[in-house]
Design an enzyme around this catalytic site. Structure first.
Site, mmCIF file in Angstrom:
data_model
loop_
_atom_site.group_PDB
_atom_site.id
_atom_site.type_symbol
_atom_site.label_atom_id
_atom_site.label_comp_id
_atom_site.label_asym_id
_atom_site.label_seq_id
_atom_site.Cartn_x
_atom_site.Cartn_y
_atom_site.Cartn_z
ATOM 1 N N THR A 64 8.937 8.078 -8.834
ATOM 2 C CA THR A 64 7.642 8.540 -8.319
ATOM 3 C C THR A 64 7.817 9.114 -6.917
ATOM 4 O OG1 THR A 64 7.225 6.291 -7.585
ATOM 5 C CG2 THR A 64 6.296 6.936 -9.721
ATOM 6 N N ALA A 92 0.255 3.011 -4.381
ATOM 7 C CA ALA A 92 0.025 4.389 -4.826
ATOM 8 C C ALA A 92 1.326 5.196 -4.952
ATOM 9 C CB ALA A 92 -0.934 5.096 -3.873
ATOM 10 N N HIS A 93 2.350 4.846 -4.152
ATOM 11 C CA HIS A 93 3.603 5.617 -4.264
ATOM 12 C C HIS A 93 4.372 5.251 -5.540
ATOM 13 C CE1 HIS A 93 4.948 2.087 -1.722
ATOM 14 N NE2 HIS A 93 5.798 2.031 -2.734
ATOM 15 N N ASN A 94 3.884 4.232 -6.248
ATOM 16 C CA ASN A 94 4.508 3.893 -7.539
ATOM 17 C C ASN A 94 3.828 4.613 -8.694
ATOM 18 O OD1 ASN A 94 6.346 1.917 -6.480
ATOM 19 N ND2 ASN A 94 4.580 0.612 -6.152
#
Ligand SMILES: Nc1ncnc2c1ncn2[C@@H]1O[C@H](CSCC[C@H]([NH3+])C(=O)O)[C@@H](O)[C@H]1O
Length: 338
Positions: A300, A247-249
């Site tokens: 991101t 998700a952090h990408n």
């Protein structure tokens, strides 16, 4: 209110300030070089004198002695008479004899080193000139190195996941989004014989994965489907979905979209497991460093727990549980049931 820093900062003296730049740089460079040379692994079976070590590593005796003396000074090696030996910590974390060998992390750090030289440019622009994923397309070796590093981290995280993620007999199908090296799917399939898994990841992350799966004898139970999680149609009827460190990408809109699609592909009562670094305020030093890494690698960011709760709630997940892992540098799990 200002946060208490949890790193040692110099006291304002100019000399001390430069030491705080020079010494961490030399420390990182020495440990990374030891990993590249195979120095810690060469000492894993026992102590060696500088000459023997140099012979094994096909390096100059002078170079090895100079590097090894510095590694002694920073606590990564110790002297035993004329010989050098790994410390317990080095043996534990940077050799094949330890429970987790983070040597792939050292090799990845060597790749990240030139990117860090461009950090000021990323700060000016507010993001990278070329994302990590674009760079991996141009240089496949980068993708292999990154997956190997993620694999080492997955070996470290695996026992936490097994302990925290409940899997019942009736749960049979696992979807592993951004599954990369395959080690999480492998671990769960080994533990739960009724499970089969499907991994979706970018082709650059999957080059070594078929061999790893085959080596575990799981080629019949773990399918690889190369694709972009933002658009790939992975099908339906899953009992369990992993969205681990992916998700952090992605930006907020893309995560909202992926989480909705995950919800649509889960059976009633199915479980989504998110592993992430949550953007708690104020961030600790490790989380703040990771945010800076994302700025130059992918552009991101990490997201707040409240953002995940919004996306999960909108998608129709009912029960959401946050579990902070120990140590905190291992990140957090969000378990969400529909
Ligand atoms: N848009 C995307 N589509 C598919 N995979 C992606 C995408 N963005 C990032 N990834 C993958 O996400 C992974 C993040 S690294 C995490 C790997 C693994 N889930 C673990 O927890 O150890 C990498 O393998 C990337 O290739």
């Amino acid at each position: 209110m200002s946060a208490k820093p949890d790193v040692c900062l110099p006291s304002g003296d100019a000399e001390l300030a430069m030491l705080d730049v020079y010494m961490p740089m030399m420390k990182s460079a020495a440990i990374v070089s030891a990993g590249q040379l195979g120095l810690f692994e060469a000492l894993a079976a026992g102590p060696l004198a500088a000459g023997e070590l140099a012979g094994q590593l096909q390096a100059s005796a002078r170079g090895i002695a100079t590097l090894a003396d510095f590694l002694v000074a920073i606590g990564y090696l110790e002297r035993q008479g004329e010989a050098y030996a790994n410390t317990a910590l080095t043996q534990r974390w940077f050799t094949s004899r330890g429970a987790v060998d983070y040597t792939p992390g050292l090799l990845w750090t060597a790749e990240a080193w030139p990117m860090l030289g461009e950090l000021a440019g990323a700060v000016r622009r507010g993001g990278p000139q070329t994302t990590l994923w674009q760079a991996m397309q141009a240089r496949p070796q980068l993708g292999e190195r990154f997956s190997a590093y993620m694999g080492a981290f997955a070996r470290d995280l695996g026992p936490d996941l097994l302990a925290r993620v409940p899997v019942g007999d009736e749960q049979r199908r696992l979807l592993d989004l951004g599954g990369s090296h395959g080690l999480h799917s492998i671990r769960f399939c080994e533990r739960y014989p009724q499970l089969s898994a499907q991994i979706v990841d970018l082709p650059s992350a999957l080059s070594e994965t078929p061999a790893t799966i085959a080596a575990h004898g799981l080629a019949e139970r773990i399918a690889l489907t190369p694709g972009d999680v933002l658009e790939f149609d992975w099908g339906q009827g899953f009992d369990l979905v992993f969205y681990l460190s992916v998700a952090h990408n992605q930006g907020a809109d893309d995560n909202r979209h992926v989480i909705r699609r995950i919800r649509d592909s889960l059976k009633p009562g199915g479980l989504l497991v998110i592993h992430e670094y949550l953007d708690d305020q104020p961030p600790g030093a490790y989380h703040a460093a990771f945010k800076l890494t994302l700025l130059y690698e992918t552009g991101t960011q990490i997201h707040r727990e409240a953002d995940y709760r919004d996306w999960l709630g909108e998608a129709g997940f009912a029960a959401i549980e946050r579990i902070d892992l120990d140590p905190r540098e291992k990140g957090s799990l969000l378990l969400a049931r529909c």
